[in-house]
Enzyme design. Structure first.
Site, PDB file in Angstrom:
ATOM      1  N   TYR A  26       0.788  -1.087   0.091  1.00 10.52           N
ATOM      2  CA  TYR A  26      -0.028  -0.111  -0.036  1.00 10.52           C
ATOM      3  C   TYR A  26       0.836   1.160  -0.018  1.00 10.52           C
ATOM      4  CZ  TYR A  26      -2.933   3.638   2.756  1.00 10.52           C
ATOM      5  OH  TYR A  26      -3.506   4.547   3.158  1.00 10.52           O
ATOM      6  N   ASP A  27       1.830   1.517   0.920  1.00 12.09           N
ATOM      7  CA  ASP A  27       2.774   2.415   0.972  1.00 12.09           C
ATOM      8  C   ASP A  27       3.691   2.607  -0.028  1.00 12.09           C
ATOM      9  OD1 ASP A  27       1.666   3.236   3.602  1.00 12.09           O
ATOM     10  OD2 ASP A  27       3.217   2.119   4.687  1.00 12.09           O
ATOM     11  N   GLY A  29       3.236   1.315  -3.010  1.00 10.87           N
ATOM     12  CA  GLY A  29       2.413   1.543  -4.108  1.00 10.87           C
ATOM     13  C   GLY A  29       2.132   2.892  -4.478  1.00 10.87           C
ATOM     14  N   ARG A  67     -11.853   0.691   8.423  1.00  8.88           N
ATOM     15  CA  ARG A  67     -11.369   1.821   8.835  1.00  8.88           C
ATOM     16  C   ARG A  67     -11.880   2.559  10.104  1.00  8.88           C
ATOM     17  NH1 ARG A  67      -9.241   4.464   4.413  1.00  8.88           N
ATOM     18  NH2 ARG A  67      -7.862   5.300   5.708  1.00  8.88           N
ATOM     19  N   PHE A  72     -15.994   2.062  14.240  1.00 10.28           N
ATOM     20  CA  PHE A  72     -16.386   2.231  15.788  1.00 10.28           C
ATOM     21  C   PHE A  72     -17.901   3.054  15.413  1.00 10.28           C
ATOM     22  CE2 PHE A  72     -12.008   4.100  17.720  1.00 10.28           C
ATOM     23  CZ  PHE A  72     -11.691   2.964  17.847  1.00 10.28           C
ATOM     24  N   PRO A 155       1.247   3.552  12.085  1.00  6.36           N
ATOM     25  CA  PRO A 155       1.983   4.676  12.207  1.00  6.36           C
ATOM     26  C   PRO A 155       1.460   5.558  13.789  1.00  6.36           C
ATOM     27  CG  PRO A 155       0.840   4.929  10.157  1.00  6.36           C
ATOM     28  CD  PRO A 155       0.376   3.607  10.945  1.00  6.36           C
ATOM     29  N   ARG A 156       2.419   5.919  14.401  1.00  5.02           N
ATOM     30  CA  ARG A 156       1.966   6.639  15.565  1.00  5.02           C
ATOM     31  C   ARG A 156       1.402   7.978  15.777  1.00  5.02           C
ATOM     32  NH1 ARG A 156       0.854   4.601  20.545  1.00  5.02           N
ATOM     33  NH2 ARG A 156       0.838   6.365  22.176  1.00  5.02           N
TER      34      ARG A 156
HETATM   35  N1  UDP Z   1      -7.836   1.551  14.479  1.00  2.45           N
HETATM   36  C1  UDP Z   1      -8.130   0.954  15.881  1.00  2.45           C
HETATM   37  N2  UDP Z   1      -9.270   0.231  15.740  1.00  2.45           N
HETATM   38  C2  UDP Z   1     -10.019  -0.407  14.663  1.00  2.45           C
HETATM   39  C3  UDP Z   1      -9.513   0.345  13.453  1.00  2.45           C
HETATM   40  C4  UDP Z   1      -8.391   1.201  13.499  1.00  2.45           C
HETATM   41  O1  UDP Z   1      -7.815   1.630  16.910  1.00  2.45           O
HETATM   42  O2  UDP Z   1     -11.003  -1.078  14.871  1.00  2.45           O
HETATM   43  C5  UDP Z   1      -6.699   2.551  14.740  1.00  2.45           C
HETATM   44  C6  UDP Z   1      -5.456   1.826  13.713  1.00  2.45           C
HETATM   45  O3  UDP Z   1      -4.734   1.156  14.643  1.00  2.45           O
HETATM   46  C7  UDP Z   1      -4.678   3.089  13.352  1.00  2.45           C
HETATM   47  C8  UDP Z   1      -5.748   4.021  13.164  1.00  2.45           C
HETATM   48  O4  UDP Z   1      -7.013   3.380  14.004  1.00  2.45           O
HETATM   49  O5  UDP Z   1      -3.930   3.553  14.286  1.00  2.45           O
HETATM   50  C9  UDP Z   1      -6.211   4.344  11.779  1.00  2.45           C
HETATM   51  O6  UDP Z   1      -6.733   3.221  11.140  1.00  2.45           O
HETATM   52  P1  UDP Z   1      -7.414   3.504   9.507  1.00  2.45           P
HETATM   53  O7  UDP Z   1      -7.370   2.057   8.876  1.00  2.45           O
HETATM   54  O8  UDP Z   1      -8.826   4.145   9.715  1.00  2.45           O
HETATM   55  O9  UDP Z   1      -6.538   4.274   8.854  1.00  2.45           O
HETATM   56  P2  UDP Z   1      -5.289   4.226   8.061  1.00  2.45           P
HETATM   57  O10 UDP Z   1      -4.323   3.330   8.916  1.00  2.45           O
HETATM   58  O11 UDP Z   1      -5.510   3.552   6.794  1.00  2.45           O
HETATM   59  O12 UDP Z   1      -4.665   5.265   7.836  1.00  2.45           O
END
Ligand code: UDP
Length: 199
Positions: A26-27, A29, A67, A72, A155-156
């Site tokens: 993904y990254d 790409g 996502r 959530f 990512p943090r």
């Molecule tokens: N995340 C989470 N619980 C979930 C789904 C995602 O805590 O059920 C966290 C995940 O660890 C990440 C952030 O939400 O740090 C964003 O995830 P998402 O997939 O929405 O975005 P992407 O990683 O594609 O930027």
């Protein structure tokens, strides 16, 4: 005219790419596509735009796309625990879809010289735990929070620098996460009531 939308910007704060990890296709790409676009631009004089799209939310998301916002909201509406990965201290910035579309349209209408990559995202930064609390509050759900293991290379911090979008396009997001969530929630409620419309 060509446009290459990319999710998440490596110009966002704290983004380090692992070229062989589970997120690498993904990254990398996105990076490869960006490189090819500039080669076409140089070699064939193709007019390009490169939009670096950061996390976006709003109506028409797929309820099962995994996502964090969709997950959530669906969990809260179903009264299930909200799955926070890790300690939930990782941060994210969310752009409402209408703001994103506005940014993309401005980029497409910008002068041909606007071929540099432009971050389109909302710099408002929230922790995952704050997102979980906001979703619970807005949905009015009493759902628990359940911590699950952090995915590899998660990512943090994600926060876009939108300076170029501001100066080049006169663009900045207008809708903040806590404003007007009703449309997004209503959309997901409808999706859950009519699951076929999610396909
Ligand atoms: N995340 C989470 N619980 C979930 C789904 C995602 O805590 O059920 C966290 C995940 O660890 C990440 C952030 O939400 O740090 C964003 O995830 P998402 O997939 O929405 O975005 P992407 O990683 O594609 O930027």
């Amino acid at each position: 005219m060509a446009i290459r939308p990319c999710t998440r910007s490596r110009r966002s704060t704290g983004d380090h790419v692992n070229p062989i990890g589970p997120r690498a296709c993904y990254d990398e790409g996105k990076r490869c596509a960006e490189t090819l676009f500039y080669d076409y631009h140089r070699q064939h004089n193709v007019n390009i735009r490169v939009a670096m799209i950061l996390n976006t939310y709003g109506p028409r998301m797929h309820p099962n796309d995994g996502r964090v916002v969709s997950t959530f909201v669906v969990q809260a509406l179903q009264g299930k625990p909200l799955t926070v990965f890790g300690d939930g201290g990782q941060t994210l910035s969310f752009c409402y879809v209408d703001d994103l579309i506005d940014g993309l349209m401005r980029l497409m209408a910008a002068p041909d010289s606007a071929s540099a990559p432009v971050n389109i995202g909302n710099p408002g930064e929230y922790t995952i735990l704050q997102i979980a609390e906001t979703v619970r509050e807005v949905v009015g759900a009493k759902a628990d929070i359940r911590h699950e293991p952090l995915p590899t290379d998660d990512p943090r911090q994600r926060r876009p620098d939108i300076g170029r979008a501001q100066s080049l396009l006169g663009w900045q997001p207008r809708i903040q996460l806590r404003e007007d969530p009703a449309r997004t929630i209503a959309y997901f409620e409808d999706m859950l009531a009519n699951p076929l419309s999610a396909d």
